[in-house]
Write a protein that holds these residues in place. Structure first.
Motif, PDB file in Angstrom:
ATOM      1  N   GLY A   1     -38.927   4.189 -54.100  1.00  0.00           N
ATOM      2  CA  GLY A   1     -38.818   2.773 -54.468  1.00  0.00           C
ATOM      3  C   GLY A   1     -39.320   2.509 -55.871  1.00  0.00           C
ATOM      4  O   GLY A   1     -38.673   1.808 -56.661  1.00  0.00           O
ATOM      5  N   THR A   2     -40.492   3.081 -56.217  1.00  0.00           N
ATOM      6  CA  THR A   2     -41.050   2.878 -57.558  1.00  0.00           C
ATOM      7  C   THR A   2     -40.155   3.512 -58.608  1.00  0.00           C
ATOM      8  O   THR A   2     -39.860   2.897 -59.639  1.00  0.00           O
TER       9      THR A   2
ATOM     10  N   ILE B   1     -39.721   2.378 -41.516  1.00  0.00           N
ATOM     11  CA  ILE B   1     -40.987   2.615 -42.216  1.00  0.00           C
ATOM     12  C   ILE B   1     -40.687   3.061 -43.653  1.00  0.00           C
ATOM     13  O   ILE B   1     -41.327   2.626 -44.605  1.00  0.00           O
ATOM     14  N   MET B   2     -39.666   3.906 -43.809  1.00  0.00           N
ATOM     15  CA  MET B   2     -39.265   4.348 -45.148  1.00  0.00           C
ATOM     16  C   MET B   2     -38.710   3.174 -45.954  1.00  0.00           C
ATOM     17  O   MET B   2     -39.020   3.020 -47.143  1.00  0.00           O
ATOM     18  N   PHE B   3     -37.897   2.318 -45.315  1.00  0.00           N
ATOM     19  CA  PHE B   3     -37.347   1.138 -46.002  1.00  0.00           C
ATOM     20  C   PHE B   3     -38.464   0.218 -46.500  1.00  0.00           C
ATOM     21  O   PHE B   3     -38.383  -0.337 -47.593  1.00  0.00           O
ATOM     22  N   ALA B   4     -39.498   0.043 -45.665  1.00  0.00           N
ATOM     23  CA  ALA B   4     -40.618  -0.834 -46.068  1.00  0.00           C
ATOM     24  C   ALA B   4     -41.302  -0.270 -47.316  1.00  0.00           C
ATOM     25  O   ALA B   4     -41.646  -1.022 -48.247  1.00  0.00           O
ATOM     26  N   GLY B   5     -41.468   1.062 -47.355  1.00  0.00           N
ATOM     27  CA  GLY B   5     -42.049   1.701 -48.539  1.00  0.00           C
ATOM     28  C   GLY B   5     -41.181   1.509 -49.765  1.00  0.00           C
ATOM     29  O   GLY B   5     -41.678   1.218 -50.867  1.00  0.00           O
TER      30      GLY B   5
ATOM     31  N   ALA C   1     -42.598 -10.986 -49.998  1.00  0.00           N
ATOM     32  CA  ALA C   1     -41.884  -9.866 -49.359  1.00  0.00           C
ATOM     33  C   ALA C   1     -42.288  -9.739 -47.887  1.00  0.00           C
ATOM     34  O   ALA C   1     -41.450  -9.474 -47.027  1.00  0.00           O
ATOM     35  N   ALA C   2     -43.585  -9.959 -47.602  1.00  0.00           N
ATOM     36  CA  ALA C   2     -44.040  -9.952 -46.198  1.00  0.00           C
ATOM     37  C   ALA C   2     -43.473 -11.164 -45.465  1.00  0.00           C
ATOM     38  O   ALA C   2     -43.087 -11.068 -44.294  1.00  0.00           O
ATOM     39  N   GLY C   3     -43.407 -12.301 -46.155  1.00  0.00           N
ATOM     40  CA  GLY C   3     -42.883 -13.535 -45.554  1.00  0.00           C
ATOM     41  C   GLY C   3     -41.427 -13.423 -45.150  1.00  0.00           C
ATOM     42  O   GLY C   3     -41.018 -13.952 -44.113  1.00  0.00           O
ATOM     43  N   THR C   4     -40.622 -12.690 -45.967  1.00  0.00           N
ATOM     44  CA  THR C   4     -39.194 -12.562 -45.638  1.00  0.00           C
ATOM     45  C   THR C   4     -38.985 -11.869 -44.292  1.00  0.00           C
ATOM     46  O   THR C   4     -37.992 -12.116 -43.612  1.00  0.00           O
ATOM     47  N   LEU C   5     -39.949 -11.016 -43.912  1.00  0.00           N
ATOM     48  CA  LEU C   5     -39.822 -10.302 -42.632  1.00  0.00           C
ATOM     49  C   LEU C   5     -40.035 -11.232 -41.445  1.00  0.00           C
ATOM     50  O   LEU C   5     -39.606 -10.917 -40.336  1.00  0.00           O
ATOM     51  N   VAL C   6     -40.709 -12.383 -41.663  1.00  0.00           N
ATOM     52  CA  VAL C   6     -40.932 -13.328 -40.557  1.00  0.00           C
ATOM     53  C   VAL C   6     -39.600 -13.832 -40.033  1.00  0.00           C
ATOM     54  O   VAL C   6     -39.279 -13.686 -38.847  1.00  0.00           O
ATOM     55  N   SER C   7     -38.788 -14.441 -40.919  1.00  0.00           N
ATOM     56  CA  SER C   7     -37.513 -15.008 -40.447  1.00  0.00           C
ATOM     57  C   SER C   7     -36.510 -13.908 -40.100  1.00  0.00           C
ATOM     58  O   SER C   7     -35.647 -14.097 -39.255  1.00  0.00           O
ATOM     59  N   MET C   8     -36.636 -12.726 -40.744  1.00  0.00           N
ATOM     60  CA  MET C   8     -35.702 -11.643 -40.444  1.00  0.00           C
ATOM     61  C   MET C   8     -35.963 -11.055 -39.051  1.00  0.00           C
ATOM     62  O   MET C   8     -35.039 -10.838 -38.269  1.00  0.00           O
TER      63      MET C   8
ATOM     64  N   GLY D   1     -44.769  -0.950 -35.400  1.00  0.00           N
ATOM     65  CA  GLY D   1     -44.857   0.227 -36.267  1.00  0.00           C
ATOM     66  C   GLY D   1     -44.453  -0.114 -37.695  1.00  0.00           C
ATOM     67  O   GLY D   1     -45.087   0.319 -38.662  1.00  0.00           O
ATOM     68  N   LEU D   2     -43.387  -0.931 -37.812  1.00  0.00           N
ATOM     69  CA  LEU D   2     -42.926  -1.387 -39.132  1.00  0.00           C
ATOM     70  C   LEU D   2     -43.989  -2.243 -39.819  1.00  0.00           C
ATOM     71  O   LEU D   2     -44.304  -2.050 -41.005  1.00  0.00           O
ATOM     72  N   ILE D   3     -44.578  -3.193 -39.070  1.00  0.00           N
ATOM     73  CA  ILE D   3     -45.606  -4.072 -39.646  1.00  0.00           C
ATOM     74  C   ILE D   3     -46.841  -3.268 -40.051  1.00  0.00           C
ATOM     75  O   ILE D   3     -47.405  -3.464 -41.131  1.00  0.00           O
ATOM     76  N   ALA D   4     -47.266  -2.324 -39.186  1.00  0.00           N
ATOM     77  CA  ALA D   4     -48.417  -1.476 -39.522  1.00  0.00           C
ATOM     78  C   ALA D   4     -48.125  -0.621 -40.747  1.00  0.00           C
ATOM     79  O   ALA D   4     -49.001  -0.394 -41.595  1.00  0.00           O
ATOM     80  N   SER D   5     -46.853  -0.176 -40.884  1.00  0.00           N
ATOM     81  CA  SER D   5     -46.500   0.672 -42.028  1.00  0.00           C
ATOM     82  C   SER D   5     -46.555  -0.117 -43.344  1.00  0.00           C
ATOM     83  O   SER D   5     -46.687   0.476 -44.418  1.00  0.00           O
ATOM     84  N   LEU D   6     -46.454  -1.446 -43.260  1.00  0.00           N
ATOM     85  CA  LEU D   6     -46.605  -2.266 -44.475  1.00  0.00           C
ATOM     86  C   LEU D   6     -48.017  -2.107 -45.028  1.00  0.00           C
ATOM     87  O   LEU D   6     -48.213  -1.996 -46.248  1.00  0.00           O
ATOM     88  N   PHE D   7     -49.020  -2.124 -44.134  1.00  0.00           N
ATOM     89  CA  PHE D   7     -50.410  -1.910 -44.568  1.00  0.00           C
ATOM     90  C   PHE D   7     -50.561  -0.521 -45.194  1.00  0.00           C
ATOM     91  O   PHE D   7     -51.152  -0.368 -46.261  1.00  0.00           O
TER      92      PHE D   7
END
Length: 505
Positions: free
Chosen positions: A30-31, A62-66, A311-318, A357-363
């Motif tokens: 991503g970077t 998890i990879m997409f979140a990264g 970016a975290a907020g967009t996951l709420v409605s998604m 798992g996805l939310i934890a992977s954000l951390f």
């Protein structure tokens, strides 16, 4: 408490060696991709979709979140160092970050951005865990008049704060709105400003406009001046934030998520509006207003924190509504459907391992992002040591590659050059570039919401102000417009403020 238990289970999923590996690969990819002008997180996730076919759904997301967080930081990196945003959320970072880089503080700007991303993402993800159901309920209740009011606020805020005058800011906004009109009318299907060219029927992609106005415009402007002045390499400076910079940055880092998260969660969201509003807020609250436009660290810290929280907020409605609010969320929604999973209110019940798992992977992803990018800040800043002719030749090359990758058509390169020439002209006559980009991004959406609101009210203008939320936003807009006049009517108070501030200088 139930959410906390689920999150702990999610960490059990995210912290397995293989999922940690996918998170690290996602952040690095991503970077690296975000650093390339024009190839933002949405394109990165889209390009990497085929790569994940062999992965299980949890590992893939998890990879997409990264990739998402990594590309956002990568976009900020080029925005700060080269004045060339890798994606739209990084546009604001260029306003203060690039002057910082030019004055030898590029590494500090990158450090402020990296810590801002970490702080914003951390607070945003905590809010995602705690408030997802509540925010989703609020988001459902917001209608077309409210969306339109929010967009008007963004237009007014951006034109009144940026540039040497409001007239120039408004002129720049109108250029952007005009470019945004190109293509087919979304409601009637009529062609607008296409000049009979089929390639323009789909409109001009925002990435091409942003890369053209920023990268090509900047490269042409520098080339025009290199004939008269020598292109010395810009100094890099020390890699860490000093005490005074930390003192000035910690409040913006905490204020950013307050603005970013709600805008990311609502269906008119995305990181564009909150980053602009965060910049406006920091400029209003700062004690160093004279530094804004010349390299104020608050102008990097606040918007970057807001972008990460958004970016975290967009996951709420998604996740809770199945409603993508950004291009990345739309690509991720397509990925969910590819795996036969439908995001919505029942997703937390049907696929708890995947979601938590996805939310934890954000951390996990944010810790990896900070660990990888904070030490690399000086390395990225060394890009500026490349002699300018070579550097801007490289920018033109990558900008062209990025624009061509959008649609795979040579015609896009012609549009890129034309928009680059417009960007050059805007710099020549002192028009700020940012309002034009805002006009292109939000113009079509604002038009759609305006027409929808008028259709609901049978063409009555009162349909635009029939909710308490929209009325509140228009009051804020009126105050923003009237503020210069109010300041003139209060000369005594202004003089007193100036006098009281004098000794502190």
């Amino acid at each position: 408490m139930n959410a906390l238990n689920s999150l702990i289970d999610g960490f059990g999923t995210a912290l397995t060696p293989i999922n940690l590996l996918w998170a690290a690969v996602g952040v690095l990819l991503g970077t690296a991709i975000g650093v390339l002008p024009g190839i933002g997180p949405a394109m990165a996730v889209a390009l990497l979709l085929p790569v994940t076919y062999g992965l299980d759904p949890t590992g893939a997301f998890i990879m997409f979140a990264g990739i998402y967080y990594g590309a956002m930081f990568g976009g900020s990196t080029t925005s700060i160092l080269l004045n060339t945003p890798g994606e739209t959320a990084a546009v604001v970072a260029a306003i203060e970050g690039h002057p910082m880089a030019k004055s030898g503080r590029g590494a500090q700007a990158l450090a402020a951005a990296a810590i801002g991303h970490f702080a914003g993402g951390l607070i945003g993800t905590i809010l995602l865990v705690a408030l997802a159901p509540t925010v989703a309920d609020l988001a459902v209740g917001i209608g077309a008049p409210d969306y339109f009011a929010i967009m008007v606020l963004a237009f007014i805020a951006v034109t009144s704060v940026l540039g040497s005058s409001r007239i120039r800011g408004l002129a720049s906004l109108l250029i952007g709105l005009t470019i945004g009109l190109v293509g087919l009318d979304q409601m009637t299907g009529q062609q607008r400003l296409t000049f009979g060219t089929l390639q323009l029927a789909d409109g001009i992609d925002v990435v091409i406009v942003a890369v053209g106005l920023f990268a090509i415009g900047e490269a042409l402007w520098i080339a025009a001046h290199l004939r008269r002045t020598t292109g010395d390499a810009i100094p890099v400076g020390r890699p860490w934030l000093g005490r005074s910079e930390l003192r000035r940055s910690w409040k913006p880092w905490l204020r950013g998520p307050v603005i970013g998260f709600p805008f990311g969660a609502i269906p008119a969201g995305g990181a564009e509006i909150p980053t602009f509003l965060s910049y406006v807020t920091e400029k209003r609250l700062s004690r160093h207003k004279n530094e804004f436009g010349k390299g104020a660290v608050e102008g990097v810290a606040g918007p970057e924190s807001a972008a990460s929280a958004s970016a975290a907020g967009t996951l709420v409605s998604m996740l809770t509504l199945g409603l993508p609010t950004t291009a990345v969320a739309a690509v991720m929604l397509a990925a969910f459907q590819q795996y036969g999973i439908q995001p919505g209110p029942l997703l937390f019940e049907r696929e708890p391992d995947l979601v938590w798992g996805l939310i934890a992977s954000l951390f996990v992803g944010m810790v990896l992002l900070l660990a990888l990018n904070l030490p690399l800040a000086p390395v990225w800043a060394k890009l500026l040591r490349i002699p300018r002719p070579y550097l801007y030749a490289g920018i033109l090359f990558f900008a062209a590659v990025g624009a061509y990758a959008v649609g795979g058509e040579a015609f896009d390169l012609v549009i890129l050059l034309v928009i680059g020439l417009i960007g050059f002209g805007m710099r020549r006559y002192g028009l700020p570039v940012l309002p034009a980009v805002i006009g292109v991004i939000l113009g079509p959406a604002a038009e759609q919401q305006l027409r929808r609101a008028l259709q609901i009210s049978d063409g009555s203008v009162t349909g635009l102000v029939n909710t308490p939320f929209s009325v509140t936003v228009y009051v804020i807009v009126a105050l923003l417009l009237a503020w210069p006049l109010l300041k003139k009517l209060l000369p005594g108070r202004r003089t007193e403020t100036a006098d009281s501030g004098q000794p502190e200088e």
